[in-house]
Design a protein around this motif. Structure first.
Motif, short mmCIF file in Angstrom:
data_model
loop_
_atom_site.label_atom_id
_atom_site.label_comp_id
_atom_site.label_asym_id
_atom_site.label_seq_id
_atom_site.Cartn_x
_atom_site.Cartn_y
_atom_site.Cartn_z
N ASP A 116 6.64 9.61 -6.01
CA ASP A 116 5.66 9.54 -5.58
C ASP A 116 5.58 8.30 -4.93
N MET A 117 4.07 8.43 -4.15
CA MET A 117 3.62 7.38 -3.59
C MET A 117 2.74 6.57 -4.41
N ILE B 237 1.08 10.98 -3.62
CA ILE B 237 0.49 10.09 -3.31
C ILE B 237 -1.16 9.78 -3.38
N ASN B 238 -1.48 8.57 -3.52
CA ASN B 238 -3.06 8.22 -2.44
C ASN B 238 -3.36 6.89 -1.96
N PRO B 239 -3.13 7.64 -0.64
CA PRO B 239 -3.21 6.63 0.91
C PRO B 239 -5.00 6.03 0.36
N ILE B 240 -4.94 4.96 1.47
CA ILE B 240 -5.90 3.94 1.17
C ILE B 240 -6.71 4.57 2.54
N ALA C 6 -0.10 -12.93 -7.00
CA ALA C 6 0.96 -12.66 -6.30
C ALA C 6 1.65 -10.99 -6.03
N TRP C 7 1.23 -10.18 -6.07
CA TRP C 7 2.13 -9.12 -5.93
C TRP C 7 0.92 -7.74 -6.22
N LEU C 8 0.97 -6.69 -5.21
CA LEU C 8 -0.21 -5.69 -5.61
C LEU C 8 0.00 -4.39 -4.96
N ASP C 9 0.92 -3.52 -6.12
CA ASP C 9 0.97 -1.98 -5.44
C ASP C 9 -0.40 -1.20 -5.35
N VAL C 10 -0.70 -1.05 -4.32
CA VAL C 10 -2.15 -0.50 -4.14
C VAL C 10 -2.51 1.29 -2.93
N GLY C 11 -3.21 1.56 -4.12
CA GLY C 11 -3.61 2.80 -3.11
C GLY C 11 -5.05 2.98 -2.92
N GLY C 12 -6.14 4.81 -2.63
CA GLY C 12 -6.89 5.18 -2.86
C GLY C 12 -7.68 5.18 -3.85
N PRO C 13 -8.83 5.55 -4.15
CA PRO C 13 -9.46 5.89 -5.41
C PRO C 13 -8.92 7.26 -5.99
N GLU C 14 -8.10 8.01 -4.82
CA GLU C 14 -7.47 9.34 -4.37
C GLU C 14 -6.39 9.98 -5.32
N PRO D 107 0.93 -0.60 -0.53
CA PRO D 107 -0.13 -0.41 0.34
C PRO D 107 1.16 1.78 -0.03
N SER D 108 0.24 2.20 -0.42
CA SER D 108 0.59 3.32 -0.52
C SER D 108 1.09 4.34 0.41
N GLY D 109 0.40 4.22 1.37
CA GLY D 109 0.09 4.49 3.12
C GLY D 109 -1.42 4.81 3.27
N PHE D 110 -2.09 5.43 4.15
CA PHE D 110 -3.07 5.26 5.05
C PHE D 110 -3.39 6.55 5.57
#
Length: 282
Positions: free
Chosen positions: A260-261, A173-176, A194-202, A144-147
């Motif tokens: 950038d995150m 950044i797109n925090p989730i 196997a792997w997912l780079d993930v962030g929030g919708p914005e 995840p990018s950040g909470f």
């Protein structure tokens, strides 16, 4: 009914993971250090053990189909460091999962870890991911990018009257939200990702985050941009001049602020609503 074992269950994300897998019809076993102080967890069974002590884990994963670990420390305490928890404790969990014949092991990592190998907390996570990917168990790594909770510093600064940013404030950044990350994790483990780079919708720039914080407080934005050279200096100096429980998290924060995150956009919760709720709660 599939069985899931969740480590780090009493943490912010762990609680959302328990609720999400329970909602999806899993039988949820939550690993806790002390059941009496675990609070209300949406789990079918609580098991007490210390992941840093492998002998306490023996037999706990028997019959589990999936293990999910959100285990890690943000502040060093109890004499434990990042290597003890983020690496060794997770490795203990992995070895027990291997012995129990668990089908898949999922781990919550951090986005852009390869760019932050010199940060102790990230280095410990990378070491565990290397071990996980070398295991015979199928793995899912969620980065995840950040909470949303990590963005509270912007609101805190705005409450103080000014937000201080490094450089032009144009890193993104797109925090989730924790609930969205839990849902995305459950989707990924079900799909066998196997792997997912993930962030929030914005996706936000740091400047946009500052404005969002001031908007939540109904105050005019006051933003000061500091030379990025100060951030680079602080990355080197702060850990050397402060206790580890302060300096090492600060080193991660300062390092992440310089890049950038942004992960794949997932979820429905908005940061504006989160900031507004925080502002009302004060």
């Amino acid at each position: 009914m599939p069985n899931v074992f969740i480590a780090g269950a009493t943490g912010y994300l762990g609680r959302h993971l328990c609720a999400e897998y329970k909602r999806r019809g899993f039988h949820v076993t939550a690993l806790v250090r002390n059941a009496k102080t675990a609070g209300n967890l949406d789990a079918d069974r609580l098991v007490e053990a210390q992941a840093t002590r492998p002998e306490t884990l023996t037999g706990l994963m028997t019959g589990m189909d999936l293990a999910v670990s959100a285990l890690g420390i943000t502040r060093q305490k109890d004499g434990l460091n990042y290597r003890d928890v983020d690496y060794r404790a997770n490795l203990n969990l992995l070895r027990e999962a291997e012995r129990a014949g668990v089908t898949r092991f999922a781990y919550v990592h951090v986005l852009n870890a390869d760019k932050m190998r010199d940060v102790p907390g990230v280095a410990a996570k990378i070491a565990f991911v290397d071990a996980l990917q070398a295991s015979t168990i199928a793995s899912t790594v969620i980065a995840p990018s950040g909470f949303f909770s990590d963005m509270s510093d912007f609101l805190t600064m705005a409450k103080g009257g000014r937000v201080w940013l490094f450089g032009a404030g144009d890193h993104k950044i797109n925090p989730i939200h924790g609930a969205d990350l839990a849902s995305t994790t459950a989707d990924a483990t079900t799909a066998g990702t196997a792997w997912l780079d993930v962030g929030g919708p914005e996706v936000f720039t740091h400047n946009a985050l500052a404005h969002l914080a001031f908007d939540a407080l109904h105050r005019p934005a006051r933003i000061t941009h500091l030379p990025d050279a100060l951030r680079l200096l602080a990355v080197r100096v702060v850990p050397a001049l402060t206790p580890k429980h302060i300096g090492e998290p600060a080193r991660f924060f300062l390092t992440a602020m310089g890049m950038d995150m942004v992960g794949a956009c997932h979820g429905t919760h908005t940061l504006a609503d989160h900031f507004a709720a925080q502002a009302r709660a004060e």
